[in-house]
Design a protein around this motif. Structure first.
Motif, PDB file in Angstrom:
ATOM      1  N   ASP A 151       1.046  -1.098  -0.181  1.00 54.01           N
ATOM      2  CA  ASP A 151       0.050  -0.028  -0.132  1.00 54.01           C
ATOM      3  C   ASP A 151       0.958   1.230  -0.172  1.00 54.01           C
ATOM      4  OD1 ASP A 151       0.872  -0.173   2.508  1.00 54.01           O
ATOM      5  OD2 ASP A 151      -1.435  -0.014   3.365  1.00 54.01           O
ATOM      6  N   LEU A 152       2.169   0.960  -0.068  1.00 53.72           N
ATOM      7  CA  LEU A 152       3.214   2.742  -0.048  1.00 53.72           C
ATOM      8  C   LEU A 152       3.679   2.133  -0.953  1.00 53.72           C
ATOM      9  CD1 LEU A 152       3.738   2.273   3.620  1.00 53.72           C
ATOM     10  CD2 LEU A 152       2.301   3.383   2.763  1.00 53.72           C
ATOM     11  N   THR A 153       4.148   3.211  -1.629  1.00 49.62           N
ATOM     12  CA  THR A 153       4.767   2.963  -3.201  1.00 49.62           C
ATOM     13  C   THR A 153       6.203   3.465  -2.961  1.00 49.62           C
ATOM     14  OG1 THR A 153       4.935   5.816  -3.436  1.00 49.62           O
ATOM     15  CG2 THR A 153       3.478   4.852  -4.081  1.00 49.62           C
ATOM     16  N   GLU A 154       6.908   3.615  -2.106  1.00 51.92           N
ATOM     17  CA  GLU A 154       8.048   2.897  -1.622  1.00 51.92           C
ATOM     18  C   GLU A 154       8.237   1.430  -1.514  1.00 51.92           C
ATOM     19  OE1 GLU A 154       6.126   5.443   1.746  1.00 51.92           O
ATOM     20  OE2 GLU A 154       6.256   5.653   0.100  1.00 51.92           O
ATOM     21  N   MET A 155       7.867   1.180  -1.424  1.00 56.07           N
ATOM     22  CA  MET A 155       7.226  -0.622  -0.714  1.00 56.07           C
ATOM     23  C   MET A 155       7.431  -1.124  -2.077  1.00 56.07           C
ATOM     24  SD  MET A 155       8.653  -0.489   2.119  1.00 56.07           S
ATOM     25  CE  MET A 155       8.974  -2.580   2.316  1.00 56.07           C
ATOM     26  N   ILE A 156       6.716  -0.995  -3.973  1.00 53.14           N
ATOM     27  CA  ILE A 156       7.262  -1.014  -4.576  1.00 53.14           C
ATOM     28  C   ILE A 156       8.330  -2.179  -5.775  1.00 53.14           C
ATOM     29  CG2 ILE A 156       6.375  -0.811  -7.504  1.00 53.14           C
ATOM     30  CD1 ILE A 156       4.237   1.004  -5.656  1.00 53.14           C
ATOM     31  N   PHE A 157       8.511  -1.446  -4.661  1.00 55.15           N
ATOM     32  CA  PHE A 157      11.082  -2.437  -6.051  1.00 55.15           C
ATOM     33  C   PHE A 157      11.252  -2.731  -5.020  1.00 55.15           C
ATOM     34  CE2 PHE A 157       9.986   1.302  -8.606  1.00 55.15           C
ATOM     35  CZ  PHE A 157       9.469   0.943 -10.064  1.00 55.15           C
ATOM     36  N   PRO A 158      11.183  -3.294  -3.148  1.00 61.56           N
ATOM     37  CA  PRO A 158      11.952  -3.694  -2.578  1.00 61.56           C
ATOM     38  C   PRO A 158      10.957  -4.977  -2.884  1.00 61.56           C
ATOM     39  CG  PRO A 158      11.907  -2.115  -1.505  1.00 61.56           C
ATOM     40  CD  PRO A 158      11.203  -1.689  -3.115  1.00 61.56           C
ATOM     41  N   SER A 159       9.166  -4.723  -2.948  1.00 57.52           N
ATOM     42  CA  SER A 159       8.845  -5.887  -2.255  1.00 57.52           C
ATOM     43  C   SER A 159       8.605  -6.937  -3.776  1.00 57.52           C
ATOM     44  CB  SER A 159       7.516  -5.546  -2.698  1.00 57.52           C
ATOM     45  OG  SER A 159       6.897  -4.927  -0.926  1.00 57.52           O
ATOM     46  N   ILE A 160       8.913  -5.943  -5.007  1.00 57.49           N
ATOM     47  CA  ILE A 160       9.026  -7.229  -6.929  1.00 57.49           C
ATOM     48  C   ILE A 160      10.560  -7.450  -6.222  1.00 57.49           C
ATOM     49  CG2 ILE A 160       9.068  -7.029  -8.748  1.00 57.49           C
ATOM     50  CD1 ILE A 160       7.799  -4.004  -9.098  1.00 57.49           C
ATOM     51  N   GLU A 161      11.137  -7.000  -5.723  1.00 60.59           N
ATOM     52  CA  GLU A 161      12.687  -7.868  -5.300  1.00 60.59           C
ATOM     53  C   GLU A 161      12.867  -8.847  -4.981  1.00 60.59           C
ATOM     54  OE1 GLU A 161      17.744  -6.656  -3.984  1.00 60.59           O
ATOM     55  OE2 GLU A 161      16.418  -5.303  -4.657  1.00 60.59           O
ATOM     56  N   ILE A 162      12.405  -8.741  -3.805  1.00 60.65           N
ATOM     57  CA  ILE A 162      11.763  -9.724  -2.529  1.00 60.65           C
ATOM     58  C   ILE A 162      11.100 -10.941  -2.937  1.00 60.65           C
ATOM     59  CG2 ILE A 162      11.735 -10.550   0.004  1.00 60.65           C
ATOM     60  CD1 ILE A 162      12.385  -7.922   0.889  1.00 60.65           C
ATOM     61  N   PHE A 163       9.332 -10.737  -3.415  1.00 62.18           N
ATOM     62  CA  PHE A 163       8.681 -11.436  -3.881  1.00 62.18           C
ATOM     63  C   PHE A 163       8.993 -11.569  -4.295  1.00 62.18           C
ATOM     64  CE2 PHE A 163       3.752 -12.002  -4.771  1.00 62.18           C
ATOM     65  CZ  PHE A 163       3.817 -12.796  -3.769  1.00 62.18           C
TER      66      PHE A 163
ATOM     67  N   LYS B 271       8.714  -1.756 -16.436  1.00 61.68           N
ATOM     68  CA  LYS B 271       9.281  -2.362 -18.205  1.00 61.68           C
ATOM     69  C   LYS B 271      10.421  -2.169 -18.413  1.00 61.68           C
ATOM     70  CE  LYS B 271       5.396  -5.144 -18.255  1.00 61.68           C
ATOM     71  NZ  LYS B 271       5.196  -6.324 -18.973  1.00 61.68           N
ATOM     72  N   ARG B 272      11.362  -0.784 -18.040  1.00 65.59           N
ATOM     73  CA  ARG B 272      12.698  -0.496 -18.621  1.00 65.59           C
ATOM     74  C   ARG B 272      12.874  -1.777 -18.173  1.00 65.59           C
ATOM     75  NH1 ARG B 272       9.998   4.382 -18.444  1.00 65.59           N
ATOM     76  NH2 ARG B 272      11.490   5.170 -16.713  1.00 65.59           N
ATOM     77  N   SER B 273      13.620  -1.914 -16.848  1.00 67.36           N
ATOM     78  CA  SER B 273      14.520  -2.344 -16.034  1.00 67.36           C
ATOM     79  C   SER B 273      14.647  -3.982 -17.370  1.00 67.36           C
ATOM     80  CB  SER B 273      14.149  -2.489 -14.660  1.00 67.36           C
ATOM     81  OG  SER B 273      14.943  -3.519 -14.457  1.00 67.36           O
ATOM     82  N   ASN B 274      15.584  -4.487 -16.755  1.00 70.52           N
ATOM     83  CA  ASN B 274      15.638  -5.842 -17.454  1.00 70.52           C
ATOM     84  C   ASN B 274      15.369  -7.320 -17.330  1.00 70.52           C
ATOM     85  OD1 ASN B 274      17.347  -4.852 -19.727  1.00 70.52           O
ATOM     86  ND2 ASN B 274      18.643  -5.276 -19.410  1.00 70.52           N
ATOM     87  N   GLU B 275      15.221  -6.900 -15.794  1.00 69.06           N
ATOM     88  CA  GLU B 275      15.927  -8.025 -14.465  1.00 69.06           C
ATOM     89  C   GLU B 275      14.061  -7.956 -14.206  1.00 69.06           C
ATOM     90  OE1 GLU B 275      16.892  -5.689 -13.054  1.00 69.06           O
ATOM     91  OE2 GLU B 275      18.926  -6.464 -14.618  1.00 69.06           O
ATOM     92  N   THR B 276      12.459  -6.727 -14.777  1.00 66.35           N
ATOM     93  CA  THR B 276      11.539  -6.495 -14.407  1.00 66.35           C
ATOM     94  C   THR B 276      10.384  -6.410 -15.408  1.00 66.35           C
ATOM     95  OG1 THR B 276      11.278  -4.666 -13.996  1.00 66.35           O
ATOM     96  CG2 THR B 276      10.965  -6.035 -11.771  1.00 66.35           C
ATOM     97  N   GLN B 277      10.890  -6.557 -16.511  1.00 67.60           N
ATOM     98  CA  GLN B 277      10.358  -6.693 -17.374  1.00 67.60           C
ATOM     99  C   GLN B 277       9.544  -7.142 -18.050  1.00 67.60           C
ATOM    100  OE1 GLN B 277      13.399  -4.982 -21.194  1.00 67.60           O
ATOM    101  NE2 GLN B 277      13.691  -7.434 -21.552  1.00 67.60           N
ATOM    102  N   HIS B 278       9.447  -8.371 -18.026  1.00 64.56           N
ATOM    103  CA  HIS B 278       8.785  -9.613 -18.303  1.00 64.56           C
ATOM    104  C   HIS B 278       7.859 -10.036 -17.734  1.00 64.56           C
ATOM    105  CE1 HIS B 278      10.782 -11.250 -14.183  1.00 64.56           C
ATOM    106  NE2 HIS B 278      10.363 -12.249 -14.511  1.00 64.56           N
ATOM    107  N   ILE B 279       7.364  -9.068 -17.027  1.00 63.81           N
ATOM    108  CA  ILE B 279       6.536  -9.450 -15.394  1.00 63.81           C
ATOM    109  C   ILE B 279       5.173  -8.804 -16.414  1.00 63.81           C
ATOM    110  CG2 ILE B 279       5.221  -8.979 -13.160  1.00 63.81           C
ATOM    111  CD1 ILE B 279       8.165  -8.443 -12.189  1.00 63.81           C
ATOM    112  N   PRO B 280       4.597  -9.021 -15.872  1.00 56.90           N
ATOM    113  CA  PRO B 280       2.827  -8.925 -16.784  1.00 56.90           C
ATOM    114  C   PRO B 280       2.581  -8.009 -16.249  1.00 56.90           C
ATOM    115  CG  PRO B 280       2.842 -11.028 -16.980  1.00 56.90           C
ATOM    116  CD  PRO B 280       3.704 -10.989 -16.170  1.00 56.90           C
ATOM    117  N   ILE B 281       1.834  -6.860 -15.798  1.00 57.75           N
ATOM    118  CA  ILE B 281       1.052  -5.495 -15.257  1.00 57.75           C
ATOM    119  C   ILE B 281       0.033  -5.612 -15.788  1.00 57.75           C
ATOM    120  CG2 ILE B 281       1.575  -3.180 -14.228  1.00 57.75           C
ATOM    121  CD1 ILE B 281       4.614  -3.598 -15.105  1.00 57.75           C
TER     122      ILE B 281
END
Length: 120
Positions: free
Chosen positions: A33-45, A69-79
């Protein structure tokens, strides 16, 4: 192994409803629910799919979607982006999301969209 879905919204009721619907379908769900937790959550989860509201507390979901979508590590994740905008405006939204759904959304349609994105 269960597919993992990250749900991002600053509305706690929306998060709770989506968690119930997705858990009932057998998905492993993490809510943010917090924008600052989005990228850490993607990395961990390491989600297989992301559902994100466009209007967040401190950010625009379209911009965050494009960053993911611009990141090589996450661009494959459908949104899937969620929005309360009128349906006539939804088609004009420019971003790299695989799907954009209006609120209120039909849960059967959302589940079908999720299944299709995860199966592709």
């Amino acid at each position: 192994m269960k597919n993992k879905i990250l749900v991002i919204d600053d509305d706690h009721l929306t998060l709770e409803i989506l968690e119930i619907i997705l858990n009932d379908e057998g998905y492993d769900v993490k809510s943010v629910d917090l924008t600052e937790m989005i990228f850490p959550s993607i990395e961990i989860f390491k989600p297989d799919l992301i559902i994100m509201d466009i209007k967040l507390d401190k950010a625009d979901g379209r911009i965050l979607c494009d960053e993911i979508k611009r990141s090589n590590e996450t661009q494959h994740i459908p949104i899937i982006l969620l929005t309360a905008l009128e349906y006539s405006i939804i088609g004009e939204i420019a971003c790299d999301a695989e799907a954009i759904m209006g609120k209120p959304y039909d849960s059967k349609n959302m589940l079908l969209t999720i299944k299709n994105l995860l199966d592709s």
